[in-house]
Design an enzyme around this catalytic site. Structure first.
Site, PDB file in Angstrom:
ATOM      1  N   PRO A  90       0.815  -1.222   0.000  1.00 31.44           N
ATOM      2  CA  PRO A  90       0.000   0.000   0.000  1.00 31.44           C
ATOM      3  C   PRO A  90       0.848   1.272   0.000  1.00 31.44           C
ATOM      4  O   PRO A  90       0.330   2.361  -0.214  1.00 31.44           O
ATOM      5  CB  PRO A  90      -0.838  -0.111   1.281  1.00 31.44           C
ATOM      6  N   GLU A 117       2.612  -7.245   8.385  1.00 27.99           N
ATOM      7  CA  GLU A 117       2.663  -5.779   8.439  1.00 27.99           C
ATOM      8  C   GLU A 117       3.467  -5.172   7.290  1.00 27.99           C
ATOM      9  O   GLU A 117       3.502  -3.961   7.121  1.00 27.99           O
ATOM     10  CB  GLU A 117       3.271  -5.312   9.768  1.00 27.99           C
ATOM     11  N   ARG A 155      -4.787  -8.629 -20.353  1.00 29.36           N
ATOM     12  CA  ARG A 155      -5.843  -8.338 -21.324  1.00 29.36           C
ATOM     13  C   ARG A 155      -5.436  -7.288 -22.354  1.00 29.36           C
ATOM     14  O   ARG A 155      -6.075  -7.145 -23.383  1.00 29.36           O
ATOM     15  CB  ARG A 155      -7.159  -7.971 -20.631  1.00 29.36           C
ATOM     16  N   ASP A 170     -12.085   0.915 -23.794  1.00 26.96           N
ATOM     17  CA  ASP A 170     -12.229   0.678 -22.355  1.00 26.96           C
ATOM     18  C   ASP A 170     -12.292   1.981 -21.588  1.00 26.96           C
ATOM     19  O   ASP A 170     -11.654   2.965 -21.975  1.00 26.96           O
ATOM     20  CB  ASP A 170     -10.992  -0.067 -21.805  1.00 26.96           C
TER      21      ASP A 170
HETATM   22  N1  ADE Z   1      -0.870  -5.155   0.063  1.00 23.79           N
HETATM   23  C1  ADE Z   1      -1.734  -4.741   1.013  1.00 23.79           C
HETATM   24  N2  ADE Z   1      -2.508  -3.740   0.576  1.00 23.79           N
HETATM   25  C2  ADE Z   1      -2.122  -3.492  -0.707  1.00 23.79           C
HETATM   26  C3  ADE Z   1      -2.539  -2.570  -1.691  1.00 23.79           C
HETATM   27  N3  ADE Z   1      -3.493  -1.674  -1.468  1.00 23.79           N
HETATM   28  N4  ADE Z   1      -1.911  -2.609  -2.888  1.00 23.79           N
HETATM   29  C4  ADE Z   1      -0.930  -3.493  -3.123  1.00 23.79           C
HETATM   30  N5  ADE Z   1      -0.498  -4.387  -2.230  1.00 23.79           N
HETATM   31  C5  ADE Z   1      -1.087  -4.395  -1.026  1.00 23.79           C
END
Ligand code: ADE
Length: 236
Positions: A90, A117, A155, A170
């Site tokens: 994230p 984590e 794709r 798309d």
């Molecule tokens: N791992 C945990 N959350 C994630 C996300 N939002 N994007 C990519 N990998 C992740």
């Protein structure tokens, strides 16, 4: 042919998405080769430990560098192509259609899915990996994110979709949301297909679709219109 390696603690999670529809066909026809490798196979202790407590304290567990590095070095040697190394996290740059198009030009991708984590920072530094996030929310691991990226990239590869023109229209491919689509029946529960789509006048249909795409984008995703350059991300 693109090769996509995935390093993961849960290779089984990929089985179903990879064995249906476009992803299955693309593999069967040799457009993409997807190879899953279990990071846990590279754990060195009797418990197959791959995570440990964070230095400095705090909740949860952190992916240890040893098993990930050993797994990566094993996977790297499976093909002469160097490949682009991507950590799913994230904290990464946000994935979008332009990134999918960019990745679809590569010969090899090496995706690393984490759990817990997060990754020990030395994994990112040592592997000189690019970090990608699929959105501003936290998943339980990188597997679903890796699958999203694989699907969006594959794709776009020539021959992956039945109709070569499909990705061109798309949503996002021209920087706009896609126009509304209709199929049979002509009237459904009192709702009629717009006359213009039945007119056979293709110039008029194109104009209507463009107008609809613009209106939809304005209403649903005005943020997309702030980018003046339409991004070309259609099929290669
Ligand atoms: N791992 C945990 N959350 C994630 C996300 N939002 N994007 C990519 N990998 C992740």
């Amino acid at each position: 042919m693109i090769r996509i390696d995935v390093l993961t603690l849960f290779p089984e999670m990929f089985q179903s998405p990879l064995s249906h529809s476009i992803l299955k066909r693309a593999q069967d026809s040799g457009i993409v080769s997807i190879v899953l490798t279990n990071i846990r196979d590279f754990a060195t202790d009797a418990y197959k430990k791959v995570d440990d407590k964070p230095y400095g304290g705090g909740p949860g567990m952190v992916m240890m560098p040893g098993p990930v590095f050993d797994c990566f070095e094993h996977v790297e040697k499976l093909s002469p192509e160097k490949g682009r190394v991507i950590l799913l996290t994230p904290q990464g740059q946000k994935f979008d259609q332009a990134k999918a198009a960019d990745l679809s030009k590569e010969k090899r991708l090496i995706l690393i899915s984490g759990r817990y984590e997060g990754f020990d920072e030395r994994i990112r530094i040592g592997l000189d990996a690019e970090q990608i996030s699929i959105g501003d929310y936290v998943l339980s691991g990188g597997e679903l994110a890796a699958m999203v990226i694989i699907d969006a990239v594959v794709r776009l590869l020539a021959g992956a979709l039945g109709d070569q023109d499909s990705p061109k229209d798309d949503t996002f491919s021209e920087g706009l949301l896609e126009y509304p689509q209709y199929t049979r029946p002509e009237v459904f529960r009192g709702m009629k297909v717009p006359d213009v789509l039945l007119s056979g006048d293709h110039a008029k249909i194109d104009r209507w679709r463009r107008q609809q795409a613009l209106e939809r984008t304005k209403k649903q995703r005005p943020d997309l219109l702030k980018n003046p350059e339409p991004r070309k991300t259609a099929c290669l």
